[in-house]
Each structure stands twice: as C-alpha cells, then as structure tokens.
Design a protein around this motif. Structure first.
Motif, PDB file in Angstrom:
ATOM      1  N   ARG A  94       0.860  -1.166   0.000  1.00 20.29           N
ATOM      2  CA  ARG A  94       0.000   0.000   0.000  1.00 20.29           C
ATOM      3  C   ARG A  94       0.904   1.227   0.000  1.00 20.29           C
ATOM      4  O   ARG A  94       1.881   1.283   0.754  1.00 20.29           O
ATOM      5  CB  ARG A  94      -0.847  -0.010   1.270  1.00 20.29           C
ATOM      6  CG  ARG A  94      -1.955   0.995   1.229  1.00 20.29           C
ATOM      7  CD  ARG A  94      -1.978   1.878   2.432  1.00 20.29           C
ATOM      8  NE  ARG A  94      -3.281   2.516   2.515  1.00 20.29           N
ATOM      9  CZ  ARG A  94      -4.136   2.284   3.504  1.00 20.29           C
ATOM     10  NH1 ARG A  94      -3.817   1.474   4.474  1.00 20.29           N
ATOM     11  NH2 ARG A  94      -5.300   2.890   3.521  1.00 20.29           N
ATOM     12  N   ILE A  95       0.598   2.188  -0.847  1.00 19.62           N
ATOM     13  CA  ILE A  95       1.448   3.369  -0.958  1.00 19.62           C
ATOM     14  C   ILE A  95       0.687   4.606  -0.485  1.00 19.62           C
ATOM     15  O   ILE A  95      -0.466   4.827  -0.877  1.00 19.62           O
ATOM     16  CB  ILE A  95       1.914   3.584  -2.422  1.00 19.62           C
ATOM     17  CG1 ILE A  95       2.607   2.321  -2.933  1.00 19.62           C
ATOM     18  CG2 ILE A  95       2.845   4.790  -2.511  1.00 19.62           C
ATOM     19  CD1 ILE A  95       3.010   2.391  -4.400  1.00 19.62           C
ATOM     20  N   ILE A  96       1.339   5.391   0.369  1.00 19.02           N
ATOM     21  CA  ILE A  96       0.721   6.641   0.826  1.00 19.02           C
ATOM     22  C   ILE A  96       1.671   7.775   0.462  1.00 19.02           C
ATOM     23  O   ILE A  96       2.861   7.716   0.797  1.00 19.02           O
ATOM     24  CB  ILE A  96       0.483   6.612   2.351  1.00 19.02           C
ATOM     25  CG1 ILE A  96      -0.501   5.492   2.699  1.00 19.02           C
ATOM     26  CG2 ILE A  96      -0.031   7.962   2.852  1.00 19.02           C
ATOM     27  CD1 ILE A  96      -0.706   5.258   4.170  1.00 19.02           C
ATOM     28  N   ASP A  97       1.165   8.786  -0.221  1.00 16.72           N
ATOM     29  CA  ASP A  97       2.095   9.833  -0.672  1.00 16.72           C
ATOM     30  C   ASP A  97       2.413  10.812   0.455  1.00 16.72           C
ATOM     31  O   ASP A  97       1.755  10.839   1.496  1.00 16.72           O
ATOM     32  CB  ASP A  97       1.591  10.527  -1.933  1.00 16.72           C
ATOM     33  CG  ASP A  97       0.460  11.496  -1.672  1.00 16.72           C
ATOM     34  OD1 ASP A  97       0.468  12.135  -0.602  1.00 16.72           O
ATOM     35  OD2 ASP A  97      -0.442  11.613  -2.525  1.00 16.72           O
ATOM     36  N   LEU A 116      -5.645   0.978   8.384  1.00 19.45           N
ATOM     37  CA  LEU A 116      -4.252   1.328   8.622  1.00 19.45           C
ATOM     38  C   LEU A 116      -4.052   1.567  10.108  1.00 19.45           C
ATOM     39  O   LEU A 116      -4.781   2.342  10.719  1.00 19.45           O
ATOM     40  CB  LEU A 116      -3.895   2.614   7.855  1.00 19.45           C
ATOM     41  CG  LEU A 116      -2.504   3.197   8.107  1.00 19.45           C
ATOM     42  CD1 LEU A 116      -1.418   2.285   7.552  1.00 19.45           C
ATOM     43  CD2 LEU A 116      -2.384   4.587   7.490  1.00 19.45           C
ATOM     44  N   ARG A 117      -3.083   0.849  10.682  1.00 12.93           N
ATOM     45  CA  ARG A 117      -2.742   1.141  12.079  1.00 12.93           C
ATOM     46  C   ARG A 117      -1.413   1.875  12.111  1.00 12.93           C
ATOM     47  O   ARG A 117      -0.422   1.397  11.561  1.00 12.93           O
ATOM     48  CB  ARG A 117      -2.660  -0.123  12.929  1.00 12.93           C
ATOM     49  CG  ARG A 117      -2.134   0.186  14.330  1.00 12.93           C
ATOM     50  CD  ARG A 117      -2.252  -0.966  15.293  1.00 12.93           C
ATOM     51  NE  ARG A 117      -3.642  -1.160  15.701  1.00 12.93           N
ATOM     52  CZ  ARG A 117      -4.016  -2.031  16.639  1.00 12.93           C
ATOM     53  NH1 ARG A 117      -3.122  -2.775  17.251  1.00 12.93           N
ATOM     54  NH2 ARG A 117      -5.276  -2.163  16.947  1.00 12.93           N
ATOM     55  N   LEU A 138       0.695  -0.527   9.719  1.00 11.97           N
ATOM     56  CA  LEU A 138       0.227  -1.856   9.396  1.00 11.97           C
ATOM     57  C   LEU A 138      -1.070  -1.716   8.620  1.00 11.97           C
ATOM     58  O   LEU A 138      -2.082  -1.274   9.161  1.00 11.97           O
ATOM     59  CB  LEU A 138       0.014  -2.651  10.688  1.00 11.97           C
ATOM     60  CG  LEU A 138      -0.324  -4.122  10.495  1.00 11.97           C
ATOM     61  CD1 LEU A 138       0.853  -4.863   9.869  1.00 11.97           C
ATOM     62  CD2 LEU A 138      -0.698  -4.764  11.822  1.00 11.97           C
ATOM     63  N   THR A 139      -0.999  -2.039   7.328  1.00  8.92           N
ATOM     64  CA  THR A 139      -2.215  -2.049   6.534  1.00  8.92           C
ATOM     65  C   THR A 139      -2.821  -3.431   6.684  1.00  8.92           C
ATOM     66  O   THR A 139      -2.225  -4.422   6.294  1.00  8.92           O
ATOM     67  CB  THR A 139      -1.922  -1.766   5.056  1.00  8.92           C
ATOM     68  OG1 THR A 139      -1.446  -0.429   4.961  1.00  8.92           O
ATOM     69  CG2 THR A 139      -3.167  -1.934   4.204  1.00  8.92           C
ATOM     70  N   GLY A 195      -5.350 -10.236   6.945  1.00  6.98           N
ATOM     71  CA  GLY A 195      -3.951 -10.328   6.554  1.00  6.98           C
ATOM     72  C   GLY A 195      -3.348  -8.944   6.611  1.00  6.98           C
ATOM     73  O   GLY A 195      -3.953  -8.022   7.150  1.00  6.98           O
ATOM     74  N   SER A 196      -2.171  -8.786   6.044  1.00  2.00           N
ATOM     75  CA  SER A 196      -1.581  -7.458   6.072  1.00  2.00           C
ATOM     76  C   SER A 196      -0.707  -7.193   4.858  1.00  2.00           C
ATOM     77  O   SER A 196      -0.354  -8.104   4.126  1.00  2.00           O
ATOM     78  CB  SER A 196      -0.777  -7.252   7.350  1.00  2.00           C
ATOM     79  OG  SER A 196       0.409  -7.999   7.295  1.00  2.00           O
ATOM     80  N   LYS A 197      -0.398  -5.912   4.671  1.00  2.00           N
ATOM     81  CA  LYS A 197       0.413  -5.471   3.545  1.00  2.00           C
ATOM     82  C   LYS A 197       1.543  -4.604   4.061  1.00  2.00           C
ATOM     83  O   LYS A 197       1.398  -3.919   5.067  1.00  2.00           O
ATOM     84  CB  LYS A 197      -0.433  -4.574   2.624  1.00  2.00           C
ATOM     85  CG  LYS A 197      -1.447  -5.267   1.777  1.00  2.00           C
ATOM     86  CD  LYS A 197      -2.324  -4.214   1.116  1.00  2.00           C
ATOM     87  CE  LYS A 197      -3.273  -4.836   0.120  1.00  2.00           C
ATOM     88  NZ  LYS A 197      -2.612  -5.389  -1.057  1.00  2.00           N
ATOM     89  N   ASP A 198       2.616  -4.599   3.300  1.00  9.20           N
ATOM     90  CA  ASP A 198       3.651  -3.617   3.573  1.00  9.20           C
ATOM     91  C   ASP A 198       3.075  -2.244   3.215  1.00  9.20           C
ATOM     92  O   ASP A 198       2.291  -2.117   2.281  1.00  9.20           O
ATOM     93  CB  ASP A 198       4.886  -3.917   2.719  1.00  9.20           C
ATOM     94  CG  ASP A 198       6.058  -3.035   3.099  1.00  9.20           C
ATOM     95  OD1 ASP A 198       6.014  -2.439   4.197  1.00  9.20           O
ATOM     96  OD2 ASP A 198       7.015  -2.950   2.311  1.00  9.20           O
ATOM     97  N   THR A 199       3.450  -1.236   4.007  1.00  7.56           N
ATOM     98  CA  THR A 199       2.893   0.094   3.785  1.00  7.56           C
ATOM     99  C   THR A 199       4.029   1.073   3.520  1.00  7.56           C
ATOM    100  O   THR A 199       4.919   1.223   4.352  1.00  7.56           O
ATOM    101  CB  THR A 199       2.088   0.529   5.028  1.00  7.56           C
ATOM    102  OG1 THR A 199       1.145  -0.510   5.321  1.00  7.56           O
ATOM    103  CG2 THR A 199       1.366   1.826   4.777  1.00  7.56           C
TER     104      THR A 199
END
Lengths: 283, 489, 314
Positions: B87-90, B442-443, B460-461, B479-483
């Motif tokens: 997951r990408i956050i700008d 998102l945590r 933690l997404t 589950g989770s994703k790299d953020t």
C-alpha cells in the motif's frame, strides 16, 4: 483526653502441602490521622523472611513478607501502640439551610470529586427493588439523616456470625437480614451512595471494653462525607458514631479494597487460617 | 471489470464503483503513485505471483512469525497472511496523518493526566462522569500518581480507514498495549526478499528506526535518580498470541524479555533474577494487562504479574509503560468525545476525522440504534480484537432481534456507528490466483516520551481477506500489507 | 542474563543433543542387527529391548515387544517423554522462550526441524521410513550445531547452549556404553568373562559415529578395552566423555570464572572430575567397568543438579 492502646494482631496459617514460595501482604497497621497517632509497631514471623513496609495503591501502609524457603506453617504477629484522642462527633453546628447541602451533593463537581465513593461495587450494589430502602428526608440535615440511616441499618440486620463471608452480596443480606460488621457496612455504604452521600468502607480495630458487638477479629464501619463537616465514621453494627474506641487502619470502596491479608501462595492442597485481634486500653 | 486488463493478474479484477479503490481512480485509471508499481507487476504472470506468495508464506512460517487463534477449543498456530502488493501513501497525505495521530496521542495523554488528578474535563461537563466511574479500566490506585515526564500513553496505535469520500477517519485509539508493529517490520523484510527490484523505483521511508526510537522513549521516562536505566519487556509467556512480537521487540531493541516470575520486588525496588544475581530494573515495557500486573494490588489470581510491582511504581522506583490505567481512555465510548478532548486540552481543531458515534447509554441514541441496526456497526465498548462486533447489514432478521435484546440489557456496554465503507486495495487471492479488491485499514504507531515524540513512518495495513468482510483483525481472518510512505520529492 | 532464560538455553542444548543420540542409537542398532554375526545379536527382541533400555522404558523380562510400537514410541509418540518428537518439541519450546537472544537463522532452523518432525507420518516411520527419519534427525541436529557455532556470539549464551550439549553428550555416551556393555554380556551369556571381542563393540562405536575414527587410530577390530578407552578417555575423539568434560569446563569458565575455586560450585566439581579423568587409565577402569559407568553417570547427574541450583533457580 487521651487513650493509650496496645493492639495485637496474630495470624496463623497451616498448609497441607509445603509452600515453596509465598507473598503475604498485611493491611493491619493503624493509620495516623487527626484523632490517632501510632507510637510503635513491631512485627514478627515464624518463617525465615524479612518483613517489608510498603504503601498500597490507596495510600495505606502494608507489611509484606516474601518467603522463598519451603514451609508448612507460618505465624505472623504485629503489635501496635497508639494514642487516640477523645472524639466528640457532635462538635459542629448544624447548617441553617439544608437545601444548600443537598444541592452540593448533587452538583457535578462534587460528584466527580467523590466519584470513587459514590459508585457501586459488586459488594455494594443494591438490587433495583431495594433502591428505596431508606430515603433521606430533605427537611432534615444530611448529618441527621445519616444518624437515622445508621440506626436503620442497625435495626435492619441482626448480628450473627458464620452466616455470611466477605464475598456475600447485598441481595443475600437483604433477604436474610443477618450478618456481621462488614455486612452492616456494605449495606450502609450502598444506601448512603443511593442517597448521593459519598461512603467509604473502613477497616480497623474496635476496643470492645464497653460490650460492643464484634468478634475477636478486625472491625468494619462506614465513613460518610457530610458537607461542611467532612468524613464522619458511623458504626451501624453498634449504632454509634465512631469514637475513641474505633481505631482506623484503612478505607476503600468496599471490603475488597482493605482485606487485612492478601496472600499469593505457590502451593497445592488446602490451607487453614486462624487470626485473632486483641485491643487493650491502658488507663 | 477494469479497462486496463493488459495485465493477466488483473484480468479478473472486479471494480465496484461504490467503493474507494486505492489503486484505480473513478475513471479506472491507475493512480499516479501506483503507476510504476503496476507497470512492474505487469511483467509477472499469475503463476509467478503464486510462487512468490508461497515463498513469502514459507518464510513467515519458518521464522515462526505466527500467532495463536483462540476461538477453537484447540489453539492453532497460524501465520498472519501477507500480501505482496504494497500500500502506498504519498508524502502530503502522510503529513496529515502523522500530525493527526500525534495530536490525538498528546490530547489523550493530557486527558489521562486530568482524569487521574483534578478531573477538570468531567467537572466541566465535557465528558460524562459515567464514562470513567463505570469503566473497569479506570484505576483508582492511579489517582495523584505523576509518571516520569508526565507520560501515560507512551505507545499508541491509531486505527484509520479511508472512507468512500476519500477522507481518512480514525476508527479507534489503542493505548493499552497496541500490537502489530513487528509485522510492519517483518512485512517490509518479506517484500524486500520477494520483490527487491521494485524498491529501486520508489523513494520510501524506512521502518527500522522504530526500535531505536522506542528505546530512546523508554529511556527518557526513567525514574528519577537513575543514570542509565535498565529497560525490559515483560510478556505473559510463549503461549501468548503476541509472543512473537514481544520477543521481536526485545531482540531488535536489545533489551531483556522477561516474564513475571523473572522479577521480584524488594523494598519497593524491582529486580530481575539473573545468573549473576539480582539486577535492578528501572523501566518496564509491559505487554500484560493492567489487572494482571500485580496480584497484591489487582487480580490476586494473576500468575503472570509481579507481587509488589504497583507499590514500587507508586513510589517512583520503576516506570511502567504504558502507565497502568490508560485503558480508560481507549474505551470506545471515550473515542466519541475525541474532538471535544482535543479542543479542550490543545485548543486545536482535530486534524483527523472521527466517525459519528451513537451512545446506547443515551436514550435518543439508543432509540435510533434499536430502530436502525441494519445501517450500523454495533460494538461493545471494552472488547479488543474485533470480538463481539455486529455489522448491521450482514445480519438476518433473527440476528437483529438478538442484537437488540443484547443492547437493551446493557446499553452502556454498546456504541454504534454508521457502516463506514473501508477503502479497497488490490490483494492477491490464493484461491483465485489473481488480484481482487479487499477492504483495508491502517494502524499507525505513535510514541510519546519525556521531551520527545515519534510517529513511525509506515504502518500496518490490515486486509480483510474474506470477500466483502470488513473486519481486518488477525484473529478474524485478516492479513496485512507492507505500507510505503513516500518521501517528499 | 535471566536465570530462567539461561535454563532454557541449557536445556535447549540438552534436548538437541538427546534427539540426535536417540536417533542414532535407534538407527544403528536396528540396522546392524540385520546381519549381525551371532544369533542373539540378530534377534529382534534383543534389539528392541536394547533400544528400550537405552531410552529408559520400563520392561518386564517376559514381555514380547512389538517392533512397530517400539519404533513409534521412540520416534514419534508424543506421550513418551523420551521420544525424539518430544526432545525436538522441548528444544523448540526452549528456543521460543529465549528467541530474543538467539539468531534468526538458528531459530529458523530449529523451527523447520520442529515442523519436519511434527509432520512426519508415523505409519511411514514404522513401515519403511526408519532410515530416512533417523538420518534427517542427525542431519538437522548437525545444521543446528553449525548455526550455533556460526551465527551466535561466543559469549555466555553460546556457552550455556554448549554446556547443555556437552553434558547431554557425555550422559548419552555413558548410557549407550552401559546398554551395549550389558548387551555384549548377554550375547556371550553372563558377565563372568571379560568380553574381548564382540560385535556389540562395533555397534557401540557406530552409535557414537566413532567407528571409522577408532579403526583409523587402532587399526584393529574393536575390543572392550580399546573401545572403552577410545570412547571414555581419548580427548581427541569428539564424542568421548573426556572431550565433553573438557568442553564443559571451558563453557562453565565462560559463564562464571569467579567461582572455580569455591568448593561447592559446579565449576569446581567439573574441574575436579575433568582432572581425575584426564589421568585415568583404561586398566583402572577395567577392574570394575560396571561400577565405573555408574559412578560416571552419577557424577554427571550431580553436576547438572548443581548447575541448576546455582544459576537457574535463584
């Protein structure tokens, strides 16, 4: 006038199987306050362990033993000498306008300040149907109402040992109307709180010289917060306002905040506990 | 279906327009930040992804990055499923989040100080008295205690979602023992191992600085008179579901991982039992609940605590992190007063939005809730981990009746919120061997110390892997994703 | 270091080593009996009893043992404390509770090992997988030893694991010697004559993976004398009691250098035992082998006991 007291607290525990490690925390030391002053204290124990003084979460002095050597029997003894000032519970003037006091009791800042002693705990919650057990009369002062409540509780419960324990909740007491000091106190706390008066459970010693009710154990009574006066002790077991015969150790929301002994014991099998209290008055 | 189906792994990607898709915009175009990544992933077949996915899973399993699930009679060891699409956050978006979560943590800290001292906010009628007096997390023993640096919630985990309106909303503030930070670091490692190539094309913030910042924070709140504090992490033990995280933190921070039985208290000082004798402990990062901390002060049946610990704490001889009694402020009912709490203490407008909340303890709200359960999420006030949550539009008529009964019994115990539509993110679904939309939250992790604070640039997404499911907790099949937080250009 | 964690590291070492010895004993005894030169050594009951004796299972003289039961119990029965499965499980559990101190690589290996054993089908083990199963156990333990040596700082953490490994190794070697010594006597029918040449000595050496080393050194068929000398006293043999004692001594010095001269300390006891064994001759041992074996295992036991009281239960 001053009274000198010597208090002996003795507790014996016997365990069927050896205890390998144990902690005991005693909450039996009289507090220092405006009416009583602790002069000396002495602790002894039969096991080979140090006795440490500490202060618990509510600010009262505890004595703690941490024993790491196996044993089956343990005796703990404490001896306190203190002086108690003569207390005149009626040493104040009654308010001219009672309504101001009742206004204070129901005001938000007051209820927030005394939140801890206004909320109900598992041991002091009245069943819904008994919430009107005793209603304060707004025409009388708060103090007068408290005196009346004290008498009411005294007459409501018949003193009888062995029918309740420290886990007994109010529905049982309301039904059987029998019990000992902590039951009187729990009911007193509950009713006072329903009437918006902050109430705290007090654990201490009673000098029984005058034929008061109680047994050879620790005593319990109630402190109620009365506007403009402060905390006043009410011993509903004996239908008294607490006086020089009442030696306070600790207070809390209910019994669970001030049991005389908390033990963490790493052992299996049964244990037998016996404890006695002796309060002597020197002229 | 999306237009851009040149990519085989997206061939079955079904895009629902009502939801906010993190990758595709309303015209089904790939959003700018994802363009490069999407292009890179296009070079991979679904089989490639399948293989990478299996390998990543095996890494987690072999490293024992697992947790235990309680719901069955038998505890099972499971891995926390990890998704290969980050997951990408700008940078701009992140700036708001970072400021917002820090603002919340600071406000909550001041709130905690207040409720354990003068209780001004309650006396002034801004937060109802009932919320503290009926909260089982409110500890009377904490009254008047001044923790070092005035810090209560040293570590906060804030849960955010992106709603279909494109705005972030805070769902809850976790300030007891928020968990999950180890997964943030493990996810980053796993993604690096699996797809190292993609990292060359993005300039992202590291997450490894969490450990050193946490240590600094822990050391900053050392008791008075201590020069170089001995810091430890306390865990309930190897059977705790978060044990992996406890050991991971101890290891990466480089401090001792202790259990209650390793510590003892003498003369109101805390010591640990080492092979060379007792050693004094100054700061305890605890991962056990308040009431289990000290059997002499709280629950006497606690076998995982340390007898006498609280007295040592009260005396100021040891610092407990987070402070005991912080739970009163992460009560879900307190959450609903967060905008007021922020204004009251900081004199600021809340940076992040709160979800509107109905309090079943209020008569009007209760009435609305009982009549509109199908439009609401019903949550118990004091349960963690997603247990006991009902989502109104997923319930049958029968179930709605049951929920109504439960709420009526103890209205104080429940709150309700409108069903928020969590944004969705492309997620690799094993059974389909392709990407599909799944809900994410998102945590974030915020640290407060003495004259120091830190927000982890990452998070933690969590993904709800079951189709249509909104609950992302690991214990409920999440589950989770790299953020990735992009650096400012 | 925390006393509890030290205890865990020590026991992790012991369990890893125990798993290996149990596996090797199982393998060598079973396979070497298949073509043993005398009837008794070939007898299935004889071999199965020998295996049970080694792991410490209680038996009655007239019991007829089922091969599949014995193999299952020793290999994969989770209800038998001596099973290889339980050794591995315990090793991993000990690793879990000290995993903040051990390397990720090492943990990964022990975790893989654990899952491998837990997932090994028991029907395969008892029917056709004995060789495969026991070989992978010894392989995995070798990997673990490599990771211990290569990925951990050689400080007290390392010393504690190695201490466990070496105490367990010496203990297991003594157990194996005792079992095979009894077997050798049974094979010739009675303890009256010293058993000079016996097939059991070959098996014994193989159980300790020392047969080739020994042949290289002595260039003769093993006898009781040469086998015992090699496995007990030769410090160059990596599995000899002497070699283990030397390592135990080094390890205890790393953990606690200060207490070596304290008469009641485990370090003193280890030093004393080591000094005594260093100058022992096989002829002295030969006078009463059984007695010597008993005494050695008792000494090792009391060292373990002292260690636990001194460092682990403070």
């Amino acid at each position: 006038m001053k009274y000198d007291y010597t208090i002996k607290y003795r507790s014996e525990n016997h365990y069927e199987t050896p205890v390998f490690e144990a902690y005991w925390q005693f909450l039996v030391t009289p507090e220092n306050n405006s009416t009583q002053k602790l002069i000396t204290e002495k602790f002894t124990t039969s096991v080979n362990a140090r006795i440490e003084e500490s202060v618990n979460g509510l600010g009262f002095t505890t004595s703690r033993i941490h024993c790491k050597k196996p044993f089956k029997d343990i005796v703990f003894e404490a001896e306190f000498k203190l002086t108690k000032r003569e207390v005149n519970p009626f040493d104040f003037t009654l308010p001219l306008d009672n309504s101001l006091d009742y206004e204070l009791l129901s005001s938000l800042p007051f209820r927030v300040e005394f939140e801890a002693y206004l909320k109900n705990t598992a041991l002091t919650i009245l069943p819904k149907i008994s919430e009107d057990l005793f209603k304060f009369e707004q025409s009388k002062s708060v103090f007068e109402n408290c005196i009346a409540l004290n008498t009411f509780i005294h007459n409501f419960i018949t003193f009888k040992t062995g029918v309740t324990n420290t886990n007994t909740t109010l529905p049982t007491i309301l039904e059987n109307k029998e019990g000992v000091c902590q039951d009187y106190t729990h009911l007193m706390c509950a009713v006072a709180r329903v009437n918006q008066v902050p109430a705290r459970y007090v654990s201490g010693y009673l000098h029984q010289g005058d034929g008061f009710l109680g047994d050879m154990q620790m005593h319990a009574w109630t402190e109620l917060y009365i506007p403009e006066i402060g905390w006043v002790g009410f011993d509903s077991t004996n239908n008294l306002v607490a006086n020089h015969n009442h030696i306070k150790v600790a207070h809390g929301k209910d019994y669970n905040d001030c049991p005389p002994l908390k033990g963490i014991v790493y052992s299996s099998g049964n244990n037998f506990t016996k404890y006695t209290v002796e309060v002597n008055h020197q002229q | 279906m999306i237009k851009n189906t040149a990519n085989p792994i997206f061939s079955s990607y079904e895009k629902k327009d009502a939801l906010y898709d993190e990758i595709f915009d309303e015209n089904d175009e790939v959003r700018d930040v994802y363009k490069k990544l999407f292009e890179l992933y296009s070079g991979l077949s679904s089989n490639d992804f399948g293989t990478l996915n299996e390998k990543a899973k095996a890494t987690f399993f072999n490293q024992g990055i697992t947790f235990q699930v309680y719901s069955d009679a038998k505890a099972q060891e499971k891995i926390f499923p990890f998704d290969l699409f980050p997951r990408i956050i700008d940078a701009t978006e992140w700036e708001t989040i970072e400021k917002g979560v820090l603002q919340r943590s600071k406000a909550l800290n001041l709130f905690l100080h207040d409720v354990y001292h003068d209780k001004k906010i309650i006396k002034e009628g801004i937060v109802p008295l009932d919320l503290i007096s009926s909260s089982s997390n409110y500890l009377q023993s904490m009254m008047g205690i001044d923790p070092p640096g005035g810090i209560y919630n040293h570590i906060s985990g804030t849960d955010l979602i992106k709603h279909s309106d494109g705005h972030y909303y805070v769902l809850e503030d976790n300030i007891r023992c928020p968990s999950g930070v180890s997964y943030v670091m493990c996810n980053r490692n796993a993604l690096k191992k699996a797809l190292f190539g993609v990292f060359n094309h993005y300039d992202i913030h590291t997450v490894t600085d969490y450990a050193e910042n946490l240590l600094e924070i822990l050391e900053s709140v050392k008791p008075n008179g201590v020069d170089i504090p001995t810091v430890v992490v306390i865990t309930p033990g190897i059977y705790n579901s978060a044990y992996y995280e406890h050991s991971y933190l101890a290891k990466t921070i480089g401090i001792e991982l202790v259990e209650g039985r390793d510590l003892f208290v003498e003369n109101d000082f805390v010591y640990m039992k080492t092979i060379s004798g007792p050693k004094r402990v100054d700061v305890i990062y605890r991962r056990i609940d308040d009431t289990f901390l000290d059997p002499l002060e709280f629950r006497s049946d606690s076998a995982i605590g340390v007898p006498g610990l609280f007295a040592a704490y009260k005396k100021g001889n040891v610092t407990i992190v987070n402070a005991p009694g912080t739970g009163v402020a992460d009560d879900k009912a307190i959450y609903t007063y967060m905008p007021d709490i922020i204004k009251y203490y900081l004199d600021e407008e809340p940076i992040l939005k709160n979800v509107h909340t109905y309090h079943c303890s209020r008569e009007d709200d209760l009435k609305y809730v009982l009549e509109n359960i199908d439009k609401l999420v019903i949550k118990p006030v004091d349960e963690a981990g997603g247990y006991g949550i009902s989502i109104g539009n997923k319930l049958t008529k029968e179930e709605i009746k049951q929920v109504q009964e439960v709420i009526k019994k103890e209205p104080r115990k429940y709150i309700a919120q409108p069903i928020m539509s969590l944004s969705v993110h492309a997620t690799f679904i094993e059974d389909e061997n392709s990407f599909e939309q799944r809900h994410v939250d998102l945590r974030t992790f915020t640290l407060l110390g003495n004259q120091k604070d830190f927000v982890l640039k990452g998070g933690l997404t969590r993904v709800a892997l079951k189709k249509g499911n909104l609950i992302v907790n690991s214990s409920q099949g999440g589950g989770s994703k790299d953020t990735w937080i992009l650096k400012n250009k | 270091m925390l006393a509890r964690v030290a205890n865990n590291l020590y026991w992790m070492g012991r369990y890893i080593e125990r798993a290996e010895h149990t596996a090797r004993f199982l393998k060598v005894n079973y396979f070497s009996s298949l073509d043993a030169p005398n009837k008794l050594s070939q007898s299935r009951q004889f071999v199965l009893q020998s295996i049970y004796q080694m792991v410490g299972e209680t038996m009655f003289i007239n019991d007829t043992l089922e091969e599949e039961t014995v193999l299952f119990n020793v290999g994969l029965n989770s209800e038998k404390t001596y099973s290889i499965l339980n050794s591995v499980k315990n090793a991993r559990e000990n690793a879990n509770s000290s995993r903040d101190l051990i390397s990720t690589e090492f943990y990964e290996s022990i975790n893989k090992f654990y899952h491998h054993v837990m997932n090994y089908p028991s029907d395969v083990l008892v029917k056709s997988g004995l060789y495969d199963f026991t070989s992978t156990i010894t392989e995995h333990t070798a990997i673990l030893r490599g990771k211990i040596r290569g990925t951990l700082l050689h400080d007290e953490i390392y010393a504690l694991i190695m201490l466990g490994i070496n105490i367990e190794r010496a203990t297991q070697i003594i157990r194996i010697i005792k079992t095979k010594f009894d077997d050798a006597h049974k094979a010739i029918g009675g303890y009256a004559n010293p058993v000079k040449n016996s097939y059991e000595w070959t098996t014994l050496l193989k159980c300790a993976e020392s047969y080739d080393m020994m042949r290289r050194l002595y260039k003769k068929s093993p006898t009781q004398l040469s086998t015992l000398e090699f496995l007990i006293l030769n410090p160059s043999c990596p599995r000899s009691v002497m070699n283990s004692l030397n390592q135990i001594y080094t390890n205890i010095c790393t953990i606690d250098n200060a207490k070596i001269f304290d008469k009641d300390s485990p370090a003193f006891l280890i030093g004393k035992m080591r000094a005594e064994y260093e100058f022992k001759t096989i002829e002295e041992i030969q006078i009463n082998v059984q007695n010597f074996i008993e005494k050695t295992s008792q000494l090792l036991f009391s060292i373990g006991f002292k260690l636990e009281n001194e460092y682990f239960y403070v």
